[in-house]
Design a protein around this motif. Sequence first.
Motif, PDB file in Angstrom:
ATOM      1  N   GLU A 290      -5.887  -1.309   8.803  1.00  0.00           N
ATOM      2  CA  GLU A 290      -4.564  -0.915   8.333  1.00  0.00           C
ATOM      3  C   GLU A 290      -3.642  -2.122   8.208  1.00  0.00           C
ATOM      4  O   GLU A 290      -2.885  -2.247   7.235  1.00  0.00           O
ATOM      5  CB  GLU A 290      -3.967   0.109   9.306  1.00  0.00           C
ATOM      6  CG  GLU A 290      -2.584   0.598   8.941  1.00  0.00           C
ATOM      7  CD  GLU A 290      -2.538   1.330   7.609  1.00  0.00           C
ATOM      8  OE1 GLU A 290      -1.437   1.416   7.034  1.00  0.00           O
ATOM      9  OE2 GLU A 290      -3.607   1.801   7.153  1.00  0.00           O
ATOM     10  N   ALA A 291      -3.727  -3.046   9.190  1.00  0.00           N
ATOM     11  CA  ALA A 291      -2.913  -4.263   9.127  1.00  0.00           C
ATOM     12  C   ALA A 291      -3.307  -5.114   7.933  1.00  0.00           C
ATOM     13  O   ALA A 291      -2.446  -5.672   7.232  1.00  0.00           O
ATOM     14  CB  ALA A 291      -3.063  -5.055  10.427  1.00  0.00           C
ATOM     15  N   ALA A 292      -4.633  -5.219   7.678  1.00  0.00           N
ATOM     16  CA  ALA A 292      -5.095  -6.004   6.534  1.00  0.00           C
ATOM     17  C   ALA A 292      -4.657  -5.359   5.221  1.00  0.00           C
ATOM     18  O   ALA A 292      -4.269  -6.058   4.274  1.00  0.00           O
ATOM     19  CB  ALA A 292      -6.619  -6.130   6.585  1.00  0.00           C
ATOM     20  N   ARG A 293      -4.701  -4.029   5.153  1.00  0.00           N
ATOM     21  CA  ARG A 293      -4.258  -3.334   3.941  1.00  0.00           C
ATOM     22  C   ARG A 293      -2.777  -3.568   3.676  1.00  0.00           C
ATOM     23  O   ARG A 293      -2.367  -3.834   2.536  1.00  0.00           O
ATOM     24  CB  ARG A 293      -4.533  -1.834   4.087  1.00  0.00           C
ATOM     25  CG  ARG A 293      -4.280  -1.031   2.804  1.00  0.00           C
ATOM     26  CD  ARG A 293      -4.337   0.446   3.088  1.00  0.00           C
ATOM     27  NE  ARG A 293      -3.237   0.868   3.944  1.00  0.00           N
ATOM     28  CZ  ARG A 293      -1.984   1.031   3.508  1.00  0.00           C
ATOM     29  NH1 ARG A 293      -1.670   0.802   2.231  1.00  0.00           N
ATOM     30  NH2 ARG A 293      -1.039   1.405   4.347  1.00  0.00           N
ATOM     31  N   GLN A 294      -1.984  -3.478   4.729  1.00  0.00           N
ATOM     32  CA  GLN A 294      -0.551  -3.698   4.577  1.00  0.00           C
ATOM     33  C   GLN A 294      -0.254  -5.141   4.162  1.00  0.00           C
ATOM     34  O   GLN A 294       0.628  -5.397   3.329  1.00  0.00           O
ATOM     35  CB  GLN A 294       0.173  -3.364   5.884  1.00  0.00           C
ATOM     36  CG  GLN A 294       0.168  -1.879   6.223  1.00  0.00           C
ATOM     37  CD  GLN A 294       0.860  -1.575   7.538  1.00  0.00           C
ATOM     38  OE1 GLN A 294       1.265  -2.493   8.263  1.00  0.00           O
ATOM     39  NE2 GLN A 294       0.987  -0.298   7.857  1.00  0.00           N
ATOM     40  N   GLN A 295      -1.012  -6.073   4.740  1.00  0.00           N
ATOM     41  CA  GLN A 295      -0.821  -7.476   4.379  1.00  0.00           C
ATOM     42  C   GLN A 295      -1.178  -7.709   2.915  1.00  0.00           C
ATOM     43  O   GLN A 295      -0.460  -8.423   2.189  1.00  0.00           O
ATOM     44  CB  GLN A 295      -1.676  -8.374   5.280  1.00  0.00           C
ATOM     45  CG  GLN A 295      -1.482  -9.868   5.020  1.00  0.00           C
ATOM     46  CD  GLN A 295      -2.348 -10.715   5.929  1.00  0.00           C
ATOM     47  OE1 GLN A 295      -3.395 -10.273   6.378  1.00  0.00           O
ATOM     48  NE2 GLN A 295      -1.910 -11.920   6.202  1.00  0.00           N
ATOM     49  N   GLN A 296      -2.250  -7.082   2.458  1.00  0.00           N
ATOM     50  CA  GLN A 296      -2.664  -7.227   1.073  1.00  0.00           C
ATOM     51  C   GLN A 296      -1.630  -6.617   0.135  1.00  0.00           C
ATOM     52  O   GLN A 296      -1.322  -7.168  -0.925  1.00  0.00           O
ATOM     53  CB  GLN A 296      -4.031  -6.556   0.864  1.00  0.00           C
ATOM     54  CG  GLN A 296      -4.663  -6.830  -0.487  1.00  0.00           C
ATOM     55  CD  GLN A 296      -4.972  -8.295  -0.694  1.00  0.00           C
ATOM     56  OE1 GLN A 296      -5.377  -8.985   0.241  1.00  0.00           O
ATOM     57  NE2 GLN A 296      -4.764  -8.793  -1.913  1.00  0.00           N
TER      58      GLN A 296
END
Length: 227
Positions: free
Chosen positions: A205-211
């Motif tokens: 989820e953190a990686a998705r938000q960062q992307q």
Amino acid sequence: MKLLVGLGNPGAQYERTRHNVGFRVIDALAEKLGVRWERRGRAMIANATLEHEKVVLVKPITFMNNSGEAVGELQRWFKLEPEDILVVYDELDLPVGQLRVRARGSAGGHNGMKSLIQYLHTDQFPRLRVGIGRPANRRLDTINYVLGIPPKDEYITLLQTEDKALEAFSLILREGLDQAMNTLNVDPEAQRKAEEKRRLKQEREAARQQQATIGEKQAEDSSSPRA
């Protein structure tokens, strides 16, 4: 009032064996509460107060296979219901170091529990099981295993679990049996896997938000007017 019963065999030769987990837990509780043992019928007992509840600590001295004789006598003497008797004992079907609370159930092959069920005329009494595991060598006789003294590392693990059992007694008396089961009957491996799954989900989820943030920034940059 409650009877807190530890199962085991009397005698110095049995003190450190796997089968005497119940005795060791009750002995540790007696030491913690600062009470003394006295003989009553075919058991050693100690009167105490735990979590504002009057309790009688019990160690049958009839040897394991006849534990029910002593406990049955005490049940009748104190005029208690089966649900007022909490039994702690060793459990082959649990890995070393695990605790489980049950409100009722069969003996599961444990001769001490078979005797209790016989003399209490019911299996409707709570129990705290302390895992001792099964022998790694399947050719080892079960009797020799439970009456054996575990190696040092395993014994240390057992002692640590026995300390947790003391906390379990307090939890059961303070919060009730259902809450204690919800708290204590957690499979550590299943809990570890659940925590790992939760961590990976958070990372994704953190990686998705960062992307998404990077994409929004790139869109803003491409739409900005240039000189």
